[in-house]
Write a protein that holds these residues in place. Sequence first.
Motif, PDB file in Angstrom:
ATOM      1  N   LEU A 138     -13.188  10.186  -1.122  1.00  7.83           N
ATOM      2  CA  LEU A 138     -12.517   8.957  -0.683  1.00  7.83           C
ATOM      3  C   LEU A 138     -12.507   7.928  -1.808  1.00  7.83           C
ATOM      4  O   LEU A 138     -11.507   7.243  -2.035  1.00  7.83           O
ATOM      5  CB  LEU A 138     -13.218   8.383   0.555  1.00  7.83           C
ATOM      6  N   ALA A 139     -13.616   7.827  -2.498  1.00  5.60           N
ATOM      7  CA  ALA A 139     -13.699   6.843  -3.580  1.00  5.60           C
ATOM      8  C   ALA A 139     -12.683   7.158  -4.673  1.00  5.60           C
ATOM      9  O   ALA A 139     -12.050   6.261  -5.231  1.00  5.60           O
ATOM     10  CB  ALA A 139     -15.114   6.817  -4.152  1.00  5.60           C
ATOM     11  N   GLU A 140     -12.527   8.441  -4.968  1.00  4.03           N
ATOM     12  CA  GLU A 140     -11.580   8.848  -6.009  1.00  4.03           C
ATOM     13  C   GLU A 140     -10.136   8.549  -5.582  1.00  4.03           C
ATOM     14  O   GLU A 140      -9.339   8.001  -6.355  1.00  4.03           O
ATOM     15  CB  GLU A 140     -11.763  10.352  -6.306  1.00  4.03           C
ATOM     16  N   LEU A 141      -9.809   8.872  -4.335  1.00  3.87           N
ATOM     17  CA  LEU A 141      -8.466   8.564  -3.835  1.00  3.87           C
ATOM     18  C   LEU A 141      -8.207   7.060  -3.857  1.00  3.87           C
ATOM     19  O   LEU A 141      -7.136   6.599  -4.261  1.00  3.87           O
ATOM     20  CB  LEU A 141      -8.300   9.092  -2.404  1.00  3.87           C
ATOM     21  N   ALA A 142      -9.211   6.299  -3.430  1.00  4.75           N
ATOM     22  CA  ALA A 142      -9.056   4.843  -3.385  1.00  4.75           C
ATOM     23  C   ALA A 142      -8.864   4.278  -4.787  1.00  4.75           C
ATOM     24  O   ALA A 142      -8.043   3.374  -4.996  1.00  4.75           O
ATOM     25  CB  ALA A 142     -10.269   4.205  -2.711  1.00  4.75           C
ATOM     26  N   ARG A 143      -9.599   4.826  -5.721  1.00  5.00           N
ATOM     27  CA  ARG A 143      -9.467   4.357  -7.099  1.00  5.00           C
ATOM     28  C   ARG A 143      -8.039   4.565  -7.602  1.00  5.00           C
ATOM     29  O   ARG A 143      -7.432   3.689  -8.217  1.00  5.00           O
ATOM     30  CB  ARG A 143     -10.456   5.114  -8.005  1.00  5.00           C
ATOM     31  N   ARG A 144      -7.471   5.720  -7.292  1.00 10.17           N
ATOM     32  CA  ARG A 144      -6.105   6.013  -7.743  1.00 10.17           C
ATOM     33  C   ARG A 144      -5.090   5.092  -7.072  1.00 10.17           C
ATOM     34  O   ARG A 144      -4.131   4.640  -7.700  1.00 10.17           O
ATOM     35  CB  ARG A 144      -5.774   7.481  -7.450  1.00 10.17           C
ATOM     36  N   ILE A 145      -5.295   4.835  -5.777  1.00  6.00           N
ATOM     37  CA  ILE A 145      -4.344   3.975  -5.059  1.00  6.00           C
ATOM     38  C   ILE A 145      -4.451   2.534  -5.549  1.00  6.00           C
ATOM     39  O   ILE A 145      -3.443   1.847  -5.736  1.00  6.00           O
ATOM     40  CB  ILE A 145      -4.576   4.085  -3.536  1.00  6.00           C
ATOM     41  N   ARG A 146      -5.688   2.068  -5.773  1.00  5.87           N
ATOM     42  CA  ARG A 146      -5.850   0.705  -6.283  1.00  5.87           C
ATOM     43  C   ARG A 146      -5.225   0.555  -7.669  1.00  5.87           C
ATOM     44  O   ARG A 146      -4.591  -0.461  -7.973  1.00  5.87           O
ATOM     45  CB  ARG A 146      -7.334   0.321  -6.335  1.00  5.87           C
ATOM     46  N   ALA A 147      -5.380   1.573  -8.497  1.00  7.06           N
ATOM     47  CA  ALA A 147      -4.767   1.520  -9.828  1.00  7.06           C
ATOM     48  C   ALA A 147      -3.244   1.450  -9.704  1.00  7.06           C
ATOM     49  O   ALA A 147      -2.577   0.728 -10.448  1.00  7.06           O
ATOM     50  CB  ALA A 147      -5.190   2.744 -10.658  1.00  7.06           C
ATOM     51  N   ALA A 148      -2.709   2.185  -8.747  1.00 11.30           N
ATOM     52  CA  ALA A 148      -1.264   2.172  -8.541  1.00 11.30           C
ATOM     53  C   ALA A 148      -0.799   0.816  -8.003  1.00 11.30           C
ATOM     54  O   ALA A 148       0.290   0.352  -8.340  1.00 11.30           O
ATOM     55  CB  ALA A 148      -0.852   3.292  -7.590  1.00 11.30           C
ATOM     56  N   LEU A 149      -1.621   0.183  -7.190  1.00  8.09           N
ATOM     57  CA  LEU A 149      -1.292  -1.159  -6.693  1.00  8.09           C
ATOM     58  C   LEU A 149      -1.173  -2.139  -7.861  1.00  8.09           C
ATOM     59  O   LEU A 149      -0.246  -2.958  -7.901  1.00  8.09           O
ATOM     60  CB  LEU A 149      -2.388  -1.660  -5.752  1.00  8.09           C
ATOM     61  N   VAL A 150      -2.101  -2.031  -8.774  1.00  8.57           N
ATOM     62  CA  VAL A 150      -2.057  -2.906  -9.942  1.00  8.57           C
ATOM     63  C   VAL A 150      -0.794  -2.622 -10.753  1.00  8.57           C
ATOM     64  O   VAL A 150      -0.084  -3.542 -11.168  1.00  8.57           O
ATOM     65  CB  VAL A 150      -3.315  -2.701 -10.823  1.00  8.57           C
TER      66      VAL A 150
ATOM     67  N   VAL B 212       0.841  -1.204   0.000  1.00 15.05           N
ATOM     68  CA  VAL B 212       0.000   0.000   0.000  1.00 15.05           C
ATOM     69  C   VAL B 212       0.874   1.253   0.000  1.00 15.05           C
ATOM     70  O   VAL B 212       0.582   2.226  -0.692  1.00 15.05           O
ATOM     71  CB  VAL B 212      -0.955  -0.009   1.209  1.00 15.05           C
ATOM     72  N   ALA B 213       1.967   1.221   0.764  1.00 21.47           N
ATOM     73  CA  ALA B 213       2.854   2.390   0.808  1.00 21.47           C
ATOM     74  C   ALA B 213       3.416   2.691  -0.571  1.00 21.47           C
ATOM     75  O   ALA B 213       3.462   3.847  -1.008  1.00 21.47           O
ATOM     76  CB  ALA B 213       3.991   2.147   1.809  1.00 21.47           C
ATOM     77  N   ARG B 214       3.819   1.656  -1.261  1.00 23.00           N
ATOM     78  CA  ARG B 214       4.357   1.867  -2.614  1.00 23.00           C
ATOM     79  C   ARG B 214       3.290   2.419  -3.541  1.00 23.00           C
ATOM     80  O   ARG B 214       3.552   3.278  -4.387  1.00 23.00           O
ATOM     81  CB  ARG B 214       4.929   0.562  -3.154  1.00 23.00           C
ATOM     82  N   ALA B 215       2.075   1.935  -3.368  1.00 27.17           N
ATOM     83  CA  ALA B 215       0.982   2.398  -4.225  1.00 27.17           C
ATOM     84  C   ALA B 215       0.611   3.848  -3.924  1.00 27.17           C
ATOM     85  O   ALA B 215       0.362   4.634  -4.838  1.00 27.17           O
ATOM     86  CB  ALA B 215      -0.232   1.488  -4.052  1.00 27.17           C
ATOM     87  N   VAL B 216       0.594   4.201  -2.638  1.00 32.67           N
ATOM     88  CA  VAL B 216       0.280   5.593  -2.285  1.00 32.67           C
ATOM     89  C   VAL B 216       1.358   6.522  -2.842  1.00 32.67           C
ATOM     90  O   VAL B 216       1.075   7.590  -3.386  1.00 32.67           O
ATOM     91  CB  VAL B 216       0.168   5.757  -0.750  1.00 32.67           C
ATOM     92  N   ARG B 217       2.583   6.078  -2.735  1.00 29.31           N
ATOM     93  CA  ARG B 217       3.686   6.897  -3.261  1.00 29.31           C
ATOM     94  C   ARG B 217       3.536   7.089  -4.765  1.00 29.31           C
ATOM     95  O   ARG B 217       3.703   8.173  -5.299  1.00 29.31           O
ATOM     96  CB  ARG B 217       5.021   6.230  -2.934  1.00 29.31           C
ATOM     97  N   ARG B 218       3.201   6.013  -5.436  1.00 28.00           N
ATOM     98  CA  ARG B 218       3.046   6.087  -6.887  1.00 28.00           C
ATOM     99  C   ARG B 218       1.838   6.950  -7.276  1.00 28.00           C
ATOM    100  O   ARG B 218       1.899   7.758  -8.211  1.00 28.00           O
ATOM    101  CB  ARG B 218       2.869   4.680  -7.460  1.00 28.00           C
ATOM    102  N   ALA B 219       0.748   6.782  -6.549  1.00 24.29           N
ATOM    103  CA  ALA B 219      -0.496   7.444  -6.933  1.00 24.29           C
ATOM    104  C   ALA B 219      -0.498   8.928  -6.579  1.00 24.29           C
ATOM    105  O   ALA B 219      -1.024   9.745  -7.334  1.00 24.29           O
ATOM    106  CB  ALA B 219      -1.678   6.754  -6.250  1.00 24.29           C
ATOM    107  N   LEU B 220       0.071   9.264  -5.427  1.00 25.09           N
ATOM    108  CA  LEU B 220      -0.118  10.619  -4.902  1.00 25.09           C
ATOM    109  C   LEU B 220       1.174  11.408  -4.750  1.00 25.09           C
ATOM    110  O   LEU B 220       1.134  12.601  -4.442  1.00 25.09           O
ATOM    111  CB  LEU B 220      -0.842  10.535  -3.548  1.00 25.09           C
ATOM    112  N   ALA B 221       2.303  10.746  -4.916  1.00 22.06           N
ATOM    113  CA  ALA B 221       3.599  11.398  -4.852  1.00 22.06           C
ATOM    114  C   ALA B 221       3.763  12.333  -3.653  1.00 22.06           C
ATOM    115  O   ALA B 221       4.115  13.499  -3.811  1.00 22.06           O
ATOM    116  CB  ALA B 221       3.865  12.159  -6.157  1.00 22.06           C
TER     117      ALA B 221
END
Length: 170
Positions: A150-162, A71-80
């Motif tokens: 929240l849904a928009e943030l979650a969508r971005r983080i999930r996309a980054a996880l993928v 999740v940390a890697r995904a948050v970093r990727r999604a939100l910098a």
Amino acid sequence: VTPVRSCLYCESAAGDLPQAVVYEDREVVAFLDWRQSAPGHVLVVPRRHMDADELFASETGAALLRAVRQVARAVRRALAPDGLQMGAIVYPAAGMRGSGLPHAAPLAGDDEEETAEDHHFHLHLLPRRSAGEVARIFPFGDAVEPAERLAELARRIRAALVAEALGGTD
Ligand SMILES: [Zn+2]
């Protein structure tokens, strides 16, 4: 496993609360805190009701840390964010309610706070914007974040996880 009655985290793990999930596996679920101390503020929670002692002595502790890494890697990727910090209560102070604070509940006027005597471990991942200060988990007074946000943030983080799972460099 019987969920503990009126435990916010058991209800979350069971999918009984409105929440923006960013990650889940058999043992762990991660979702955006209803009150975002910073955009991308995530709670990582063992599905089963357990305190830090039990968590750290179990395989679930390892599973939780693997989830934190992803999740940390995904948050970093999604939100910098400039940085990312984690925080959790290991031994709650006696008599404390809601980890000392009214926890991020999605429903107004809830009385479903956790208590120190019955602590369900949860780890906060906190994006941060400056190097100087330790980010506060609860700078609250803040309103619950709108569900759409929240849904928009979650969508971005999930996309980054993928994207992370695929090993992309974007
Ligand atoms: Zn619980």
